[in-house]
Design a protein around this motif. Structure first.
Motif, PDB file in Angstrom:
ATOM      1  N   GLN A  44       0.850  -1.198   0.000  1.00  0.00           N
ATOM      2  CA  GLN A  44       0.000   0.000   0.000  1.00  0.00           C
ATOM      3  C   GLN A  44       0.884   1.245   0.000  1.00  0.00           C
ATOM      4  O   GLN A  44       1.712   1.420   0.899  1.00  0.00           O
ATOM      5  N   GLU A  58       3.833   0.217   2.362  1.00  0.00           N
ATOM      6  CA  GLU A  58       3.775  -0.684   3.506  1.00  0.00           C
ATOM      7  C   GLU A  58       3.486  -2.084   2.989  1.00  0.00           C
ATOM      8  O   GLU A  58       2.569  -2.284   2.192  1.00  0.00           O
ATOM      9  N   LEU A  61       0.624  -8.627   4.590  1.00  0.00           N
ATOM     10  CA  LEU A  61       0.493 -10.039   4.222  1.00  0.00           C
ATOM     11  C   LEU A  61      -0.932 -10.400   3.829  1.00  0.00           C
ATOM     12  O   LEU A  61      -1.896  -9.905   4.426  1.00  0.00           O
ATOM     13  N   ARG A  62      -1.036 -11.286   2.845  1.00  0.00           N
ATOM     14  CA  ARG A  62      -2.323 -11.854   2.459  1.00  0.00           C
ATOM     15  C   ARG A  62      -2.195 -13.364   2.400  1.00  0.00           C
ATOM     16  O   ARG A  62      -1.156 -13.873   1.993  1.00  0.00           O
ATOM     17  N   PRO A  73      -5.009 -11.038   8.009  1.00  0.00           N
ATOM     18  CA  PRO A  73      -3.836 -11.026   8.903  1.00  0.00           C
ATOM     19  C   PRO A  73      -4.207 -10.785  10.365  1.00  0.00           C
ATOM     20  O   PRO A  73      -3.518 -11.256  11.260  1.00  0.00           O
ATOM     21  N   ASN A 119       5.896  -4.347   8.859  1.00  0.00           N
ATOM     22  CA  ASN A 119       5.389  -4.581  10.222  1.00  0.00           C
ATOM     23  C   ASN A 119       6.234  -5.622  10.949  1.00  0.00           C
ATOM     24  O   ASN A 119       6.583  -6.657  10.385  1.00  0.00           O
ATOM     25  N   ASP A 180       3.481   2.209  15.249  1.00  0.00           N
ATOM     26  CA  ASP A 180       2.243   1.910  14.528  1.00  0.00           C
ATOM     27  C   ASP A 180       1.038   2.127  15.434  1.00  0.00           C
ATOM     28  O   ASP A 180       1.141   1.961  16.651  1.00  0.00           O
ATOM     29  N   ASP A 181      -0.085   2.494  14.838  1.00  0.00           N
ATOM     30  CA  ASP A 181      -1.351   2.641  15.582  1.00  0.00           C
ATOM     31  C   ASP A 181      -1.194   3.584  16.767  1.00  0.00           C
ATOM     32  O   ASP A 181      -1.770   3.344  17.837  1.00  0.00           O
ATOM     33  N   ARG A 204      -5.875   4.886  12.361  1.00  0.00           N
ATOM     34  CA  ARG A 204      -6.980   5.288  11.497  1.00  0.00           C
ATOM     35  C   ARG A 204      -8.263   5.603  12.259  1.00  0.00           C
ATOM     36  O   ARG A 204      -9.154   6.281  11.741  1.00  0.00           O
ATOM     37  N   GLU A 240      -9.589   8.019   4.027  1.00  0.00           N
ATOM     38  CA  GLU A 240     -10.596   7.544   3.072  1.00  0.00           C
ATOM     39  C   GLU A 240     -11.305   8.664   2.328  1.00  0.00           C
ATOM     40  O   GLU A 240     -11.920   8.435   1.297  1.00  0.00           O
ATOM     41  N   GLY A 258      -4.016   5.352   2.624  1.00  0.00           N
ATOM     42  CA  GLY A 258      -5.435   5.031   2.784  1.00  0.00           C
ATOM     43  C   GLY A 258      -6.113   4.780   1.455  1.00  0.00           C
ATOM     44  O   GLY A 258      -5.541   5.036   0.397  1.00  0.00           O
ATOM     45  N   TYR A 259      -7.343   4.278   1.550  1.00  0.00           N
ATOM     46  CA  TYR A 259      -8.094   3.905   0.347  1.00  0.00           C
ATOM     47  C   TYR A 259      -8.314   5.094  -0.577  1.00  0.00           C
ATOM     48  O   TYR A 259      -8.508   4.912  -1.780  1.00  0.00           O
ATOM     49  N   PRO A 264      -4.101  -1.651  -0.724  1.00  0.00           N
ATOM     50  CA  PRO A 264      -2.935  -2.526  -0.896  1.00  0.00           C
ATOM     51  C   PRO A 264      -3.056  -3.296  -2.209  1.00  0.00           C
ATOM     52  O   PRO A 264      -4.152  -3.728  -2.562  1.00  0.00           O
TER      53      PRO A 264
HETATM   54  P1  C2E Z   1      -1.749  -2.169  10.270  1.00  0.00           P
HETATM   55  O1  C2E Z   1      -0.271  -2.378  10.345  1.00  0.00           O
HETATM   56  O2  C2E Z   1      -2.321  -1.061  11.074  1.00  0.00           O
HETATM   57  O3  C2E Z   1      -2.065  -2.016   8.717  1.00  0.00           O
HETATM   58  C1  C2E Z   1      -3.014  -1.136   8.206  1.00  0.00           C
HETATM   59  C2  C2E Z   1      -4.305  -1.857   7.904  1.00  0.00           C
HETATM   60  O4  C2E Z   1      -5.271  -0.908   7.493  1.00  0.00           O
HETATM   61  C3  C2E Z   1      -4.183  -2.849   6.750  1.00  0.00           C
HETATM   62  O5  C2E Z   1      -5.086  -3.915   7.015  1.00  0.00           O
HETATM   63  C4  C2E Z   1      -4.689  -2.021   5.563  1.00  0.00           C
HETATM   64  O6  C2E Z   1      -5.149  -2.807   4.493  1.00  0.00           O
HETATM   65  C5  C2E Z   1      -5.798  -1.249   6.226  1.00  0.00           C
HETATM   66  N1  C2E Z   1      -6.097  -0.002   5.540  1.00  0.00           N
HETATM   67  C6  C2E Z   1      -5.278   0.772   4.803  1.00  0.00           C
HETATM   68  N2  C2E Z   1      -5.917   1.878   4.361  1.00  0.00           N
HETATM   69  C7  C2E Z   1      -7.168   1.807   4.844  1.00  0.00           C
HETATM   70  C8  C2E Z   1      -8.324   2.660   4.727  1.00  0.00           C
HETATM   71  O7  C2E Z   1      -8.314   3.723   4.104  1.00  0.00           O
HETATM   72  N3  C2E Z   1      -9.445   2.256   5.389  1.00  0.00           N
HETATM   73  C9  C2E Z   1      -9.511   1.093   6.099  1.00  0.00           C
HETATM   74  N4  C2E Z   1     -10.654   0.778   6.684  1.00  0.00           N
HETATM   75  N5  C2E Z   1      -8.444   0.267   6.211  1.00  0.00           N
HETATM   76  C10 C2E Z   1      -7.296   0.624   5.599  1.00  0.00           C
HETATM   77  P2  C2E Z   1      -4.642  -5.430   6.798  1.00  0.00           P
HETATM   78  O8  C2E Z   1      -3.796  -5.544   5.585  1.00  0.00           O
HETATM   79  O9  C2E Z   1      -5.879  -6.260   6.903  1.00  0.00           O
HETATM   80  O10 C2E Z   1      -3.713  -5.708   8.045  1.00  0.00           O
HETATM   81  C11 C2E Z   1      -4.233  -5.717   9.326  1.00  0.00           C
HETATM   82  C12 C2E Z   1      -3.151  -5.794  10.362  1.00  0.00           C
HETATM   83  O11 C2E Z   1      -2.469  -7.060  10.289  1.00  0.00           O
HETATM   84  C13 C2E Z   1      -2.054  -4.746  10.179  1.00  0.00           C
HETATM   85  O12 C2E Z   1      -2.509  -3.530  10.707  1.00  0.00           O
HETATM   86  C14 C2E Z   1      -0.937  -5.382  10.968  1.00  0.00           C
HETATM   87  O13 C2E Z   1      -1.101  -5.155  12.334  1.00  0.00           O
HETATM   88  C15 C2E Z   1      -1.143  -6.860  10.685  1.00  0.00           C
HETATM   89  N6  C2E Z   1      -0.231  -7.298   9.613  1.00  0.00           N
HETATM   90  C16 C2E Z   1      -0.412  -7.320   8.273  1.00  0.00           C
HETATM   91  N7  C2E Z   1       0.685  -7.791   7.638  1.00  0.00           N
HETATM   92  C17 C2E Z   1       1.585  -8.064   8.612  1.00  0.00           C
HETATM   93  C18 C2E Z   1       2.942  -8.581   8.615  1.00  0.00           C
HETATM   94  O14 C2E Z   1       3.574  -8.864   7.582  1.00  0.00           O
HETATM   95  N8  C2E Z   1       3.535  -8.741   9.850  1.00  0.00           N
HETATM   96  C19 C2E Z   1       2.895  -8.412  11.022  1.00  0.00           C
HETATM   97  N9  C2E Z   1       3.555  -8.600  12.175  1.00  0.00           N
HETATM   98  N10 C2E Z   1       1.647  -7.930  11.041  1.00  0.00           N
HETATM   99  C20 C2E Z   1       1.006  -7.755   9.864  1.00  0.00           C
END
Ligand code: C2E
Ligand code: CA
Ligand code: CA
Ligand code: CA
Length: 280
Positions: A44, A58, A61-62, A73, A119, A180-181, A204, A240, A258-259, A264
């Motif tokens: 993304q 960023e 993972l999928r 994830p 991450n 993060d966050d 977010r 968004e 963001g979207y 992503p």
């Molecule tokens: P995160 O690190 O806070 O990643 C951002 C999440 O917000 C991602 O969800 C992304 O797809 C989503 N996002 C981005 N822009 C927007 C938007 O405009 N609106 C909304 N509603 N969502 C948005 P995703 O990909 O489902 O990942 C969720 C969480 O899973 C990540 O939160 C992170 O904590 C974890 N994660 C994902 N990949 C990895 C990785 O390779 N390693 C680790 N340790 N954690 C991961």
């Protein structure tokens, strides 16, 4: 078996069992996924609000399982952590995304300032080989250390005495650290002033509150001011709407994700995104 709807605890018991069964199934499937290439990294873009140019991606993972379908994830990362698989998975993501970003840096002339943001789970920081493994990936892929950003949640940094020395060593090599966050954890602001970090990512949930009112902007504004005083950069996540983007810009945040800009995407799609965002 739900013998009686009136016994709430029984229903609870059953759902606990369901949860455990599901976790066990996912753990087994995850072990196979690692050997069968079901895990994919999507990217993304993080863009400069002024120009919409990408400055980083960023890595996220999928997992597409042949029978269970797509598993998010947020579900499988905690399971990977419990199963002792997160270090292996995390290193795979790091290796793949550093290699990919280095390829883009060398192939796309516009991407001089480009970074990989990856991450990192709290557990990875406790792995004794973590530092050496990160250095190994940088050496192997050719990505300069100062082009890598590791995204770590607030609680991971604050709770563990282990984390701070590791992050200090990484930063001494030039690697950047993002919280993060930010704002969702429990760290005191006092502790933040001593943490070895470079970037605060505004969660977010706070971006979602940006509705054009000063009350809605309160937390985002506080985080941005705090970053400025501490000499850190801020990145807003989950942008968004155009209203949110404009407000962040007015508050002094220059980079966002963001979207509104892009979801992503697989690596193949990013090349076109980068070309489309060029200022002519
Ligand atoms: P995160 O690190 O806070 O990643 C951002 C999440 O917000 C991602 O969800 C992304 O797809 C989503 N996002 C981005 N822009 C927007 C938007 O405009 N609106 C909304 N509603 N969502 C948005 P995703 O990909 O489902 O990942 C969720 C969480 O899973 C990540 O939160 C992170 O904590 C974890 N994660 C994902 N990949 C990895 C990785 O390779 N390693 C680790 N340790 N954690 C991961
Ligand atoms: Ca992140
Ligand atoms: Ca985040
Ligand atoms: Ca988040």
């Amino acid at each position: 078996s739900k013998r009686s709807g009136s016994h709430g605890w029984r229903l609870h018991d059953d759902s606990m069992t369901d949860r455990r069964t599901r976790d066990a199934t996912v753990t087994d499937a995850l072990l196979q996924a690692l050997d069968t290439d079901q895990l994919r990294v999507v990217y993304q873009p993080l863009v400069v609000l002024d120009t919409h140019r990408p400055v980083a991606v960023e890595a996220l993972l999928r997992w597409q399982h042949p029978q269970l379908g797509s598993i998010p994830p947020t579900e499988f990362i905690p399971i990977a952590e419990n199963a002792g698989l997160i270090h292996r998975i995390g290193m795979t993501v790091l290796r793949e995304s550093c290699a990919q970003v280095q390829r883009w840096r060398t192939e796309i002339p516009d991407l001089r300032q480009f970074h990989a943001s990856v991450n990192v789970s709290a557990l990875q920081l406790r792995e004794p080989t973590f530092l050496a493994d990160v250095e190994g990936v940088l050496a192997e892929t050719g990505l300069p250390a100062d082009r890598l950003v590791l995204e770590i949640t607030e609680s991971a940094i604050v709770d563990e005495d282990v984390a701070v020395p590791v992050l200090e060593e990484l930063r001494a090599k030039g690697v950047k650290v993002a919280v993060d966050d930010f704002g969702t954890g429990y760290s005191s602001l006092h502790k933040l002033t001593r943490l070895p970090v470079d970037v605060l990512k505004i969660d977010r949930s706070f971006v979602a509150e940006l509705d054009g009112t000063s009350r809605g902007a309160a937390v985002a504004e506080a985080v941005i001011r705090l970053s400025q005083v501490l000499g850190l950069r801020t990145v807003a996540e989950g942008v968004e709407t155009a209203v949110q983007a404009t407000e962040l810009q007015m508050l002094g945040c220059s980079v966002a994700q963001g979207y509104l800009f892009a979801k992503p995407m697989p690596a193949e799609e990013f090349t076109a995104f980068a070309a489309a965002s060029r200022v002519v």
